[in-house]
Design a protein around this motif. Structure first.
Motif, PDB file in Angstrom:
ATOM      1  N   THR A  80       0.835  -1.201   0.000  1.00  0.00           N
ATOM      2  CA  THR A  80       0.000   0.000   0.000  1.00  0.00           C
ATOM      3  C   THR A  80       0.870   1.251   0.000  1.00  0.00           C
ATOM      4  O   THR A  80       2.102   1.179   0.013  1.00  0.00           O
ATOM      5  N   ASP A  81       0.202   2.397  -0.008  1.00  0.00           N
ATOM      6  CA  ASP A  81       0.841   3.718   0.075  1.00  0.00           C
ATOM      7  C   ASP A  81       1.984   3.890  -0.915  1.00  0.00           C
ATOM      8  O   ASP A  81       3.117   4.216  -0.544  1.00  0.00           O
ATOM      9  N   GLY A  82       1.678   3.673  -2.172  1.00  0.00           N
ATOM     10  CA  GLY A  82       2.689   3.845  -3.199  1.00  0.00           C
ATOM     11  C   GLY A  82       2.209   3.287  -4.518  1.00  0.00           C
ATOM     12  O   GLY A  82       1.005   3.249  -4.793  1.00  0.00           O
ATOM     13  N   ARG A  83       3.162   2.819  -5.317  1.00  0.00           N
ATOM     14  CA  ARG A  83       2.843   2.300  -6.647  1.00  0.00           C
ATOM     15  C   ARG A  83       3.546   0.964  -6.867  1.00  0.00           C
ATOM     16  O   ARG A  83       4.727   0.807  -6.564  1.00  0.00           O
ATOM     17  N   VAL A  84       2.799   0.011  -7.406  1.00  0.00           N
ATOM     18  CA  VAL A  84       3.341  -1.260  -7.868  1.00  0.00           C
ATOM     19  C   VAL A  84       2.874  -1.432  -9.306  1.00  0.00           C
ATOM     20  O   VAL A  84       1.673  -1.396  -9.581  1.00  0.00           O
ATOM     21  N   GLY A  85       3.818  -1.610 -10.201  1.00  0.00           N
ATOM     22  CA  GLY A  85       3.464  -1.631 -11.616  1.00  0.00           C
ATOM     23  C   GLY A  85       2.999  -0.252 -12.040  1.00  0.00           C
ATOM     24  O   GLY A  85       3.701   0.734 -11.881  1.00  0.00           O
ATOM     25  N   SER A 112      -3.471   4.077  -1.754  1.00  0.00           N
ATOM     26  CA  SER A 112      -3.322   4.738  -0.468  1.00  0.00           C
ATOM     27  C   SER A 112      -4.333   4.151   0.502  1.00  0.00           C
ATOM     28  O   SER A 112      -5.486   3.900   0.139  1.00  0.00           O
ATOM     29  N   SER A 113      -3.886   3.931   1.750  1.00  0.00           N
ATOM     30  CA  SER A 113      -4.765   3.347   2.759  1.00  0.00           C
ATOM     31  C   SER A 113      -5.290   4.375   3.750  1.00  0.00           C
ATOM     32  O   SER A 113      -5.804   4.014   4.810  1.00  0.00           O
ATOM     33  N   ALA A 114      -5.164   5.658   3.432  1.00  0.00           N
ATOM     34  CA  ALA A 114      -5.624   6.724   4.319  1.00  0.00           C
ATOM     35  C   ALA A 114      -6.921   7.330   3.791  1.00  0.00           C
ATOM     36  O   ALA A 114      -7.130   7.417   2.578  1.00  0.00           O
ATOM     37  N   GLY A 115      -7.785   7.757   4.718  1.00  0.00           N
ATOM     38  CA  GLY A 115      -8.990   8.476   4.344  1.00  0.00           C
ATOM     39  C   GLY A 115     -10.160   7.580   3.988  1.00  0.00           C
ATOM     40  O   GLY A 115     -10.064   6.355   3.986  1.00  0.00           O
ATOM     41  N   LYS A 150     -14.076   3.841   8.557  1.00  0.00           N
ATOM     42  CA  LYS A 150     -14.924   4.435   9.604  1.00  0.00           C
ATOM     43  C   LYS A 150     -15.233   3.424  10.710  1.00  0.00           C
ATOM     44  O   LYS A 150     -15.499   2.255  10.422  1.00  0.00           O
ATOM     45  N   PRO A 151     -15.177   3.836  11.986  1.00  0.00           N
ATOM     46  CA  PRO A 151     -15.079   5.210  12.487  1.00  0.00           C
ATOM     47  C   PRO A 151     -13.639   5.715  12.641  1.00  0.00           C
ATOM     48  O   PRO A 151     -13.409   6.724  13.309  1.00  0.00           O
ATOM     49  N   TYR A 152     -12.681   5.025  12.030  1.00  0.00           N
ATOM     50  CA  TYR A 152     -11.292   5.438  12.103  1.00  0.00           C
ATOM     51  C   TYR A 152     -10.912   6.158  10.814  1.00  0.00           C
ATOM     52  O   TYR A 152     -11.771   6.426   9.970  1.00  0.00           O
ATOM     53  N   GLU A 153      -9.642   6.453  10.645  1.00  0.00           N
ATOM     54  CA  GLU A 153      -9.222   7.315   9.539  1.00  0.00           C
ATOM     55  C   GLU A 153      -8.282   6.645   8.548  1.00  0.00           C
ATOM     56  O   GLU A 153      -8.006   7.201   7.489  1.00  0.00           O
ATOM     57  N   GLY A 154      -7.794   5.480   8.882  1.00  0.00           N
ATOM     58  CA  GLY A 154      -6.936   4.724   7.978  1.00  0.00           C
ATOM     59  C   GLY A 154      -7.233   3.249   8.113  1.00  0.00           C
ATOM     60  O   GLY A 154      -7.681   2.782   9.170  1.00  0.00           O
ATOM     61  N   ARG A 155      -7.007   2.502   7.022  1.00  0.00           N
ATOM     62  CA  ARG A 155      -7.228   1.051   7.052  1.00  0.00           C
ATOM     63  C   ARG A 155      -6.123   0.388   6.247  1.00  0.00           C
ATOM     64  O   ARG A 155      -6.083   0.485   5.025  1.00  0.00           O
ATOM     65  N   TYR A 156      -5.239  -0.286   6.956  1.00  0.00           N
ATOM     66  CA  TYR A 156      -3.986  -0.771   6.380  1.00  0.00           C
ATOM     67  C   TYR A 156      -3.891  -2.297   6.392  1.00  0.00           C
ATOM     68  O   TYR A 156      -4.536  -2.959   7.202  1.00  0.00           O
ATOM     69  N   PRO A 157      -3.027  -2.865   5.525  1.00  0.00           N
ATOM     70  CA  PRO A 157      -2.840  -4.322   5.509  1.00  0.00           C
ATOM     71  C   PRO A 157      -2.059  -4.797   6.724  1.00  0.00           C
ATOM     72  O   PRO A 157      -1.198  -4.089   7.253  1.00  0.00           O
ATOM     73  N   CYS A 158      -2.347  -6.020   7.146  1.00  0.00           N
ATOM     74  CA  CYS A 158      -1.526  -6.664   8.184  1.00  0.00           C
ATOM     75  C   CYS A 158      -1.435  -8.154   7.870  1.00  0.00           C
ATOM     76  O   CYS A 158      -0.928  -8.519   6.808  1.00  0.00           O
ATOM     77  N   GLY A 159      -1.931  -9.025   8.750  1.00  0.00           N
ATOM     78  CA  GLY A 159      -1.753 -10.459   8.582  1.00  0.00           C
ATOM     79  C   GLY A 159      -2.218 -10.973   7.232  1.00  0.00           C
ATOM     80  O   GLY A 159      -3.362 -10.770   6.834  1.00  0.00           O
TER      81      GLY A 159
END
Length: 439
Positions: free
Chosen positions: A95-100, A105-108, A139-148
């Motif tokens: 996330t948060d960038g470019r692949v290919g 983006s994982s914000a907002g 929602k109700p948070y501001e970012g949602r990012y990858p993990c496991g």
């Protein structure tokens, strides 16, 4: 005639000596390969000093970890957590960038997370194919990012977690929000079935806010890497390791529990299937050690206990099982205050629940390395050579041509550094030739 008579005698003697030498060589075994030319991280902190007082002993089996200087970099994004599938490929979030040719983006409110296929056996010559991105409302948070992220039996389980900003703090995502759940793909990332869980109703029922709610414990979990298709799982179960904190905090600080900071490490396990992964009743949580010294597991999340604690020194965590050494390697990054240099350390244990010992501590590694993990696919047959995976320097001058990172190759991308897990003899030899300082 004398010379003619001596020649057979010499031939016979030489032949006999050759046979004896061959026998001795067979008994001694094949010649051991020379160790790679390695150096220790030069900016280490002297352990057990006024600067860093370890809560655990130093490792005896892994005396330190050295760097060979070989590295590779790929793409222009972070959050790489590769999982080794049965088809031989690695599959990873990003996330948060470019692949290919695709940005993510994982914000907002329009947060998205990406996924990629990684082909090849040589870390220096991998082929990465972008598999697209998927939207996920934070929602109700501001970012949602990858993990496991785990690919097992041909099914890809992809987890996400929430993040929250605090306008009064000049930090980067200083509040770790709950782990949401897993979306599932049965065709290696081409199509996805979304998780039934939401950030407001997450898998483990945790919540947080900017007003000092109870800190989460499994906010950003990662799967323990058990090798190809989880082949080395001790019981066929998938294990998740995550960082968190408890309240009240004996030494509170702003941004104490963020995406990259915390106080404690927690452990959960589940038998993986599309039916169980989003079912909280299918999970067990490490609940401490019993009187017999054995791990206690409970289906009650409220009984979860840390598998490792170091107040104000924990953060994002990953774990890999090194099968040749029969060791669990746990990588932890202490990244407080989230926007400056970060410290990374590696622990080892013969059991997934500990007891843990310190293998290496790298101050200002990257100097801002994060999301550190050790892909099992790139561990050598003897277990002593591996590749460190991470991203780095998102707040530094990564677009400056003169900026190289430290070690070289560290930048805002997927970084791979070749490492050696040194035994005491190899470390002593490095010190003898001046490549390392004995500790």
């Amino acid at each position: 005639m004398t010379a003619f008579r001596k020649t057979p005698w010499l031939v016979i003697v030489c032949a006999g000596l050759a046979v004896l030498a061959a026998g001795w060589a067979a008994q001694a075994g094949p010649e051991k390969p020379k160790p790679a030319a390695v150096k220790l991280w030069p900016q280490y902190v002297k352990m057990d000093s006024w600067a860093i007082k370890l809560p655990i002993p130093r490792s005896e089996e892994i005396a330190d970890i050295g760097f060979t200087g070989r590295y590779a970099t790929y793409e222009h994004a972070d959050t790489w957590y590769p999982s080794w599938a049965a088809d031989g490929n690695l599959y990873s979030p990003w996330t948060d960038g470019r692949v290919g040719t695709e940005d993510c983006s994982s914000a907002g409110k329009d947060a998205r997370t990406g996924q990629a296929k990684i082909e090849g056996a040589d870390p220096l010559a991998l082929t990465i194919t972008n598999l697209g991105t998927v939207a996920g409302d934070p929602k109700p948070y501001e970012g949602r990012y990858p993990c496991g992220s785990l690919v097992h039996d041909g099914v890809w389980y992809y987890g996400t977690y929430g993040l929250l900003d605090h306008p009064a703090w000049s930090m980067n995502w200083p509040i770790l929000a709950p782990f949401v759940g897993f979306r599932v793909s049965r065709d290696f990332g081409k199509t996805w079935m979304d998780t039934p869980r939401t950030p407001a109703e997450p898998l483990f029922g945790e919540k947080t806010s900017v007003w000092g709610a109870e800190p989460v414990k499994m906010g950003s979990p990662h799967f323990v890497d058990f090798g190809k298709d989880m082949e080395h799982s001790p019981d066929g179960m998938a294990y998740l390791v995550g960082h968190g904190a408890s309240a009240p905090d004996p030494n509170p600080r702003a941004g104490n529990l963020s995406w990259i900071t915390g106080d404690e490490i927690y452990l959960a396990r589940v038998r993986p299937s599309p039916e169980t992964m989003n079912d909280p009743a299918s999970y067990e949580f490490f609940a401490g050690l019993g009187k017999d010294g054995k791990a206690v597991w409970s289906g009650d999340f409220s009984k979860i206990r840390p598998v490792f604690s170091w107040n104000n020194h924990c953060g994002c965590v990953t774990m890999t099982y090194n099968a040749p050494l029969r060791k669990y390697l746990m990588c932890i990054t202490d990244g407080w205050p989230t926007v400056k240099s970060m410290d990374t350390y590696v622990l080892e244990s013969s059991a997934i629940t500990g007891h843990w010992k310190m293998a290496a501590y790298w101050k200002d590694f990257g100097p801002q390395a994060y999301f550190v993990n050790i892909p099992s696919k790139f561990i050598s047959a003897d277990g002593r050579t591996a590749w460190l995976s991470y991203s780095a320097n998102f707040t530094y001058a990564q677009d400056d041509p003169a900026f190289t990172g430290n070690p070289p190759g560290s930048g805002y991308q997927w970084c791979l550094q070749e490492i050696r897990l040194l035994d005491r003899a190899e470390l002593t030899n490095l010190a003898r030739v001046g490549a390392a300082k004995s500790k």
